[in-house]
Write a protein that holds these residues in place. Structure first.
Motif, PDB file in Angstrom:
ATOM      1  N   LYS A 116      -9.822  -5.457   5.518  1.00 36.43           N
ATOM      2  CA  LYS A 116     -10.412  -6.785   5.767  1.00 36.43           C
ATOM      3  C   LYS A 116     -10.080  -7.730   4.621  1.00 36.43           C
ATOM      4  O   LYS A 116      -9.710  -8.879   4.835  1.00 36.43           O
ATOM      5  CB  LYS A 116     -11.935  -6.679   5.922  1.00 36.43           C
ATOM      6  N   LYS A 117     -10.218  -7.233   3.403  1.00 35.36           N
ATOM      7  CA  LYS A 117      -9.881  -8.049   2.227  1.00 35.36           C
ATOM      8  C   LYS A 117      -8.417  -8.501   2.285  1.00 35.36           C
ATOM      9  O   LYS A 117      -8.093  -9.648   1.974  1.00 35.36           O
ATOM     10  CB  LYS A 117     -10.099  -7.236   0.946  1.00 35.36           C
ATOM     11  N   GLY A 118      -7.566  -7.568   2.701  1.00 28.07           N
ATOM     12  CA  GLY A 118      -6.136  -7.867   2.786  1.00 28.07           C
ATOM     13  C   GLY A 118      -5.813  -8.952   3.802  1.00 28.07           C
ATOM     14  O   GLY A 118      -4.773  -9.598   3.732  1.00 28.07           O
TER      15      GLY A 118
ATOM     16  N   SER B 115     -13.226 -10.655   6.373  1.00 33.22           N
ATOM     17  CA  SER B 115     -14.247  -9.992   5.533  1.00 33.22           C
ATOM     18  C   SER B 115     -15.666 -10.254   6.016  1.00 33.22           C
ATOM     19  O   SER B 115     -16.579  -9.519   5.649  1.00 33.22           O
ATOM     20  CB  SER B 115     -14.167 -10.500   4.100  1.00 33.22           C
TER      21      SER B 115
ATOM     22  N   PRO C 296      -5.730   2.441   2.357  1.00 36.84           N
ATOM     23  CA  PRO C 296      -6.878   1.530   2.271  1.00 36.84           C
ATOM     24  C   PRO C 296      -7.954   1.869   3.301  1.00 36.84           C
ATOM     25  O   PRO C 296      -7.647   2.333   4.401  1.00 36.84           O
ATOM     26  CB  PRO C 296      -6.257   0.167   2.578  1.00 36.84           C
ATOM     27  N   ASN C 297      -9.216   1.640   2.924  1.00 34.38           N
ATOM     28  CA  ASN C 297     -10.293   1.795   3.914  1.00 34.38           C
ATOM     29  C   ASN C 297     -10.462   0.473   4.677  1.00 34.38           C
ATOM     30  O   ASN C 297      -9.786  -0.512   4.383  1.00 34.38           O
ATOM     31  CB  ASN C 297     -11.596   2.252   3.241  1.00 34.38           C
ATOM     32  N   ARG C 298     -11.400   0.472   5.628  1.00 32.75           N
ATOM     33  CA  ARG C 298     -11.553  -0.694   6.501  1.00 32.75           C
ATOM     34  C   ARG C 298     -11.911  -1.957   5.706  1.00 32.75           C
ATOM     35  O   ARG C 298     -11.419  -3.044   6.002  1.00 32.75           O
ATOM     36  CB  ARG C 298     -12.618  -0.385   7.566  1.00 32.75           C
ATOM     37  N   GLU C 299     -12.752  -1.805   4.723  1.00 39.75           N
ATOM     38  CA  GLU C 299     -13.147  -2.966   3.923  1.00 39.75           C
ATOM     39  C   GLU C 299     -11.952  -3.524   3.138  1.00 39.75           C
ATOM     40  O   GLU C 299     -11.792  -4.735   3.004  1.00 39.75           O
ATOM     41  CB  GLU C 299     -14.292  -2.606   2.962  1.00 39.75           C
ATOM     42  N   GLN C 300     -11.124  -2.634   2.638  1.00 41.83           N
ATOM     43  CA  GLN C 300      -9.929  -3.091   1.911  1.00 41.83           C
ATOM     44  C   GLN C 300      -8.950  -3.789   2.849  1.00 41.83           C
ATOM     45  O   GLN C 300      -8.293  -4.763   2.472  1.00 41.83           O
ATOM     46  CB  GLN C 300      -9.258  -1.907   1.213  1.00 41.83           C
TER      47      GLN C 300
ATOM     48  N   GLU D 139      -5.420  -0.611  10.790  1.00 43.44           N
ATOM     49  CA  GLU D 139      -5.904   0.760  10.528  1.00 43.44           C
ATOM     50  C   GLU D 139      -4.980   1.797  11.160  1.00 43.44           C
ATOM     51  O   GLU D 139      -4.685   2.832  10.567  1.00 43.44           O
ATOM     52  CB  GLU D 139      -7.319   0.912  11.094  1.00 43.44           C
TER      53      GLU D 139
ATOM     54  N   CYS E 182       0.838  -1.208   0.000  1.00 44.29           N
ATOM     55  CA  CYS E 182       0.000   0.000   0.000  1.00 44.29           C
ATOM     56  C   CYS E 182       0.864   1.246   0.000  1.00 44.29           C
ATOM     57  O   CYS E 182       0.594   2.214  -0.720  1.00 44.29           O
ATOM     58  CB  CYS E 182      -0.924   0.023   1.213  1.00 44.29           C
TER      59      CYS E 182
ATOM     60  N   ILE F 136      -1.369   3.970  -1.556  1.00 46.00           N
ATOM     61  CA  ILE F 136      -2.805   3.716  -1.328  1.00 46.00           C
ATOM     62  C   ILE F 136      -3.089   3.842   0.169  1.00 46.00           C
ATOM     63  O   ILE F 136      -2.336   3.326   0.996  1.00 46.00           O
ATOM     64  CB  ILE F 136      -3.187   2.289  -1.783  1.00 46.00           C
TER      65      ILE F 136
END
Lengths: 160, 762
Positions: free
Chosen positions: A133-135, B695, A127-131, A154, A120, A125
């Motif tokens: 989580k994806k990571g 997720s 990243p937001n919280r959803e990104q 975060e 990142c 980048i």
């Protein structure tokens, strides 16, 4: 038929004799005695054995040792640095945010976060919280429910 | 008197977190002993078969193989509290986990090769995989060691009752009967099972590096199995990669590893692969719950009648005793005038169940809290109002004689209702593809230990060294839950020593005093009280010397910043100095204290009545879901948890327990199931056994309630099982709210939802 491979582990050059079927995790744990890398499933599902290869997070249980030839491998032990043996900011954030319980997933989780964070940063980048989580999706944890791990990640980006 | 607390209640980092985050912590998998061999276990190919022959000659001939064992080579006792479980199986196999032979070799690869060289001739038998089929008259006896006292295939049964059931039935205007079906799920500790056994030829002592959560019970059980003196077995616990109840029983691989070591006089290590972990480690009890509940016209609960049929699997574990906990929920969660409870653990040829965080309570609570929703709908009552009307209260003594000295049940319900905006979020999205709904559930669990053993106590030895550092030798184990940190916080609070100067030793049965083990959410409560006892002895010793050194009196002493200070004069002396003066001057003593804490709970009578715990935990959850009516997928949007924790000790650790518990509960609710068919485990891997990932997690809002229990340390209660107990019930209630369809089994899969929607539309 053993093959000699040369690679760098946590900044030190090493040479190992390996069979073609050897997995990187076995060379790390048994060959080099670095037992911080954890065998959680040995089938690429849990992420506990994650290490960095040339800076990218990889499941060391799915990676043939011969392929490490000429590469830079970083394990959890390699994140400790400096004359005071300081924790990496990722490790420190995990401690500070209460993101460690039994700790068996933690090594791999930290290495995945480290890889994700560095990627990142170099791609600039935020990243937001959803990104985030994806990571973390490739790393299973049964104790924490992930929330504190996500909080810890975060915080790394907030400070940066 | 309200004390001003300096450490307790403040977020505190886990003492062992640095070791765990840096790769330094040594888990069972990481142990390497000189001359160590690697053990492996041959398990049956068929769930049910006669073993006609076992030929180990080729395995024995393989270079590097040091030992091969079958049942014929060992002289041991059966394990399990029913004595119905042979360590190595002889003549027949009864489930797919069954251990037929074991090898010890110089490498893992050779051990694996040796297993493949063992030739077993089977004659396959028909098995019984459904407990209801096993209960039929014509069914054969499935476990030949079973006592048969309670029926041919009944491993254990429990009956409980209170109140006048008939009278309460007559009062009922609403009666709801429903069958609930609960799946087989498993712990999925991130560290698989592992053990290293080290038998010494010279001392004849066996050291086991074991991941047991109950090392003293384990020591006794292992001794019985191996026909040894318990005192000749030393249990050392390495860092444990997850427990959650899976390590409450001793499993066959542990005595097998010990036997391999005793046969070879070399250390032997057995580590499970993940596939072996899925197949051969315990599960939560799958069961069918037939529940009938009643309420009068006002919505006051009248009675509960429940019959539970549990799939015990082929052998019995502590899991068969989960009705102890389930009956508490049926007899005492909400006020209930009459209750009749029967449960049967039925032998089958499935993999056997063990204990799992919540100990039967997630299953019981699922059935009960679903039935409450059904009753509310039938009565036309608000689902929150009916719960508040019947909620438990402080001072209540239930039909089972549980005494709720403090009780946050009503508060928990009220708080989640308010915080989740329950009233306005019901059926908030009625017609489109994505529909939202909100569900409620609450729970009752022991919060002050559970006296299911003659003692529910814990011992502590606390000692200062000459430099003012405190070592706490506690009976209580750390399995990741953070209890060591809480103990260090208590010591810092009481004696003013800095946390960095506190060491905890709690992993060696040769050293630590007795403790019953990590279960029943008891550790901070019981070990905390035990430590407080030991610290009070040290404090008296230190105070006597400090009074003399500071020329003041007892009431004036302040313990702070590693010093003892006079409040009046401000004069201070370091704790290390006080300790040295006690040691090297008069009275020439060491600052060492020993204390054993036994909670004031009661051992229940034959009718299961009695105040089994010193405190009780209550919690409620409100969970909002969004269901995709095209795919049947459930997305959990929001979780509100209100829990009566008595008093917050370490907010950081507490929140971690709550969040981890809720997510484990969401897995139970929505995705997890160990699929068994014809006795085989069909999904022994993380690809097909779906754990929640990062997720999948919703926002989790935690609202702690401090009821300050009179017996708990600083008023605290046990917390760590509670957060997963009501979760599945709240999710299923939310799905019902969203769609108007009722799901009576777990997990709530898309298939079940689509099927229910289809049936509704017909």
């Amino acid at each position: 038929m053993k093959k000699t491979i040369k690679f760098s582990i946590n900044g030190t050059k090493v040479q190992q004799e390996v069979l073609p079927a050897y997995l990187l995790i076995d060379v790390i744990r048994d060959g080099l005695g670095l037992r911080g890398t954890k065998p959680g499933c040995l089938e690429g599902e849990c992420g506990a054995c994650t290490v960095l290869i040339d800076g990218l997070a990889v499941n060391s249980c799915l990676y043939l040792a011969v392929n490490a030839d000429g590469k830079e491998v970083t394990t959890i032990e390699g994140l400790i640095s400096g004359p005071d043996f300081s924790l990496d900011p990722v490790q420190q954030a995990m401690v500070d945010f209460g993101a460690v319980q039994c700790g068996f997933c933690t090594s791999g989780m930290v290495m995945s976060i480290k890889g994700f964070y560095d990627e990142c940063v170099s791609a600039q980048i935020q990243p937001n919280r959803e990104q985030i989580k994806k990571g973390l999706e490739g790393n299973l944890c049964r104790c924490t429910g992930y929330k504190k791990i996500i909080d810890a990640v975060e915080s790394l980006f907030e400070e940066a | 008197m309200k004390r001003d607390l300096k450490i307790i209640g403040k977020p505190t980092r886990k003492l062992d977190a640095e070791a765990r985050v840096s790769g330094e912590a040594v888990y069972g998998h990481d142990i390497v002993l000189p001359n160590m061999l690697h053990g492996a276990i041959l398990r049956t190919k068929h769930p049910t078969a006669e073993i006609l022959s076992i030929d180990t000659s080729k395995a024995k001939a393989l270079p590097g193989v040091v030992c091969v064992l079958t049942a014929d080579d060992v002289d041991v006792n059966n394990i399990s509290y029913k004595g119905d479980h042979p360590i190595l199986k002889k003549g027949e196999v009864n489930c797919i986990r069954d251990e037929i032979a074991a090898v010890a070799a110089t490498s893992r690869e050779i051990a694996a090769k040796a297993l493949a060289l063992i030739e077993v001739e089977y004659k396959v038998r028909e098995g019984i995989f459904d407990p209801f089929a096993a209960l039929k008259k014509e069914a054969p006896q499935l476990n030949r060691f079973a006592s048969k006292e309670q029926g041919k295939n009944i491993a254990d049964s429990f009956h409980y009752e209170h109140g006048d059931l008939q009278e309460q039935k007559e009062k009922s205007t609403c009666v709801v009967s429903q069958r609930y079906t609960l799946p087989r799920v498993t712990h999925c500790c991130m560290g698989t099972s592992a053990v290293t056994a080290d038998y010494s030829r010279s001392t004849k002592r066996l050291t086991l590096y074991s991941l047991s959560q109950v090392p003293f019970l384990f020591q006794r059980d292992l001794a019985k199995a191996l026909r040894m003196e318990p005192s000749n077995i030393r249990i050392i616990q390495p860092v444990i990669g997850g427990g959650f109840g899976s390590k409450l029983d001793m499993h066959p691989f542990e005595p097998i590893c010990a036997l391999l070591s005793m046969q070879t006089c070399r250390p032997v290590q057995i580590v499970f692969s993940r596939e072996e972990e899925f197949i051969a480690s315990p599960t939560r009890q799958p069961m069918v719950i037939d529940l009938t509940t009643g309420a009068d016209a006002d919505g006051k609960f009248t009675f509960r009648e429940v019959k539970i049929t549990k799939d015990n699997g082929a052998y019995t574990s502590w899991g068969a005793t989960t009705p102890f906990v389930m009956m508490q929920t049926f007899s005492s969660l909400y006020q209930i005038p009459a209750c009749r409870f029967d449960s049967y653990a039925v032998y089958t040829n499935n993999v056997f169940a063990g204990s799992f965080r919540g100990y039967g309570n997630p299953q019981a609570t699922f059935a009960l809290e679903r039935n409450i929703d059904l009753m509310a709908m039938e009565l036309g009552m608000d689902k929150m109002q009916i719960r508040l009307l019947n909620a438990n209260f402080a001072g209540e003594e239930t039909g089972q004689k549980l005494h709720f000295r403090s009780c946050g049940h009503k508060d928990a319900l009220q708080i989640v209702s308010d915080k989740a905006n329950y009233k306005n979020r019901q059926k908030s999205n009625g017609t489109g593809r994505f529909r939202r709904g909100i569900g409620l559930a609450s729970m009752l669990h022991v919060g002050g230990g559970a006296k299911i053993y003659p003692s529910d106590g814990c011992g502590t030895i606390a000692k200062f060294d000459d430099y003012g550092y405190l070592t706490i030798i506690s009976g209580a184990s750390e399995i990741g839950q953070g209890s060591e940190t809480v103990l260090a916080m208590i010591a810092a609070e009481e004696l003013g020593v800095s946390i960095e100067k506190v060491r905890i030793i709690n992993s060696d049965t040769d050293i630590k005093p007795w403790d019953v083990g990590v279960h029943a959410s008891r550790t901070s409560f019981i070990a905390g009280n035990s430590l407080l006892g030991a610290l009070s002895i040290l404090k008296i010793q230190l105070s006597a010397k400090a009074v003399a050194l500071l020329g003041t009196d007892l009431d004036d002493l302040i313990f702070e910043d590693d010093q003892i200070r006079s409040g009046r004069t401000g004069k201070a002396v370091k704790i290390g100095k006080v300790v040295r003066d006690i040691h090297f001057k008069q009275p020439h003593e060491l600052c060492t204290a020993s204390y054993y804490y036994e909670p004031d709970s009661e051992y229940q009578d034959g009718a299961f009545k009695g105040n089994v715990s010193s405190a009780y935990a209550f919690a409620a959850q409100a969970i909002e879901v969004e269901v995709d009516t095209y795919t049947g997928n459930v997305r959990v949007v929001d979780v509100h948890v209100a829990q009566d924790v008595g008093k917050i000790l370490n907010p950081l650790g507490l929140a971690g327990q709550i969040e981890g518990g809720v997510v484990m509960g969401l897995g139970y609710a929505l995705t997890e199931e160990l699929i068994a068919s014809e006795g085989h485990v069909r999904n022994p891997n993380f690809h097909n056994y779906k754990l929640p990932t990062a997720s999948d997690i919703p926002e989790i809002h935690f609202h702690p309630i401090e009821t300050s229990d009179q017996e708990g340390p600083y008023g605290a209660k046990g917390v760590s099982e509670a957060p997963l107990i009501p979760t599945a019930a709240a999710v299923a209630n939310a799905v019902s709210d969203a769609l108007g369809v009722e799901i009576f089994s777990l997990p709530v899969t898309p298939e079940k939802i689509l099927q229910a929607l289809k049936e509704k539309s017909v």
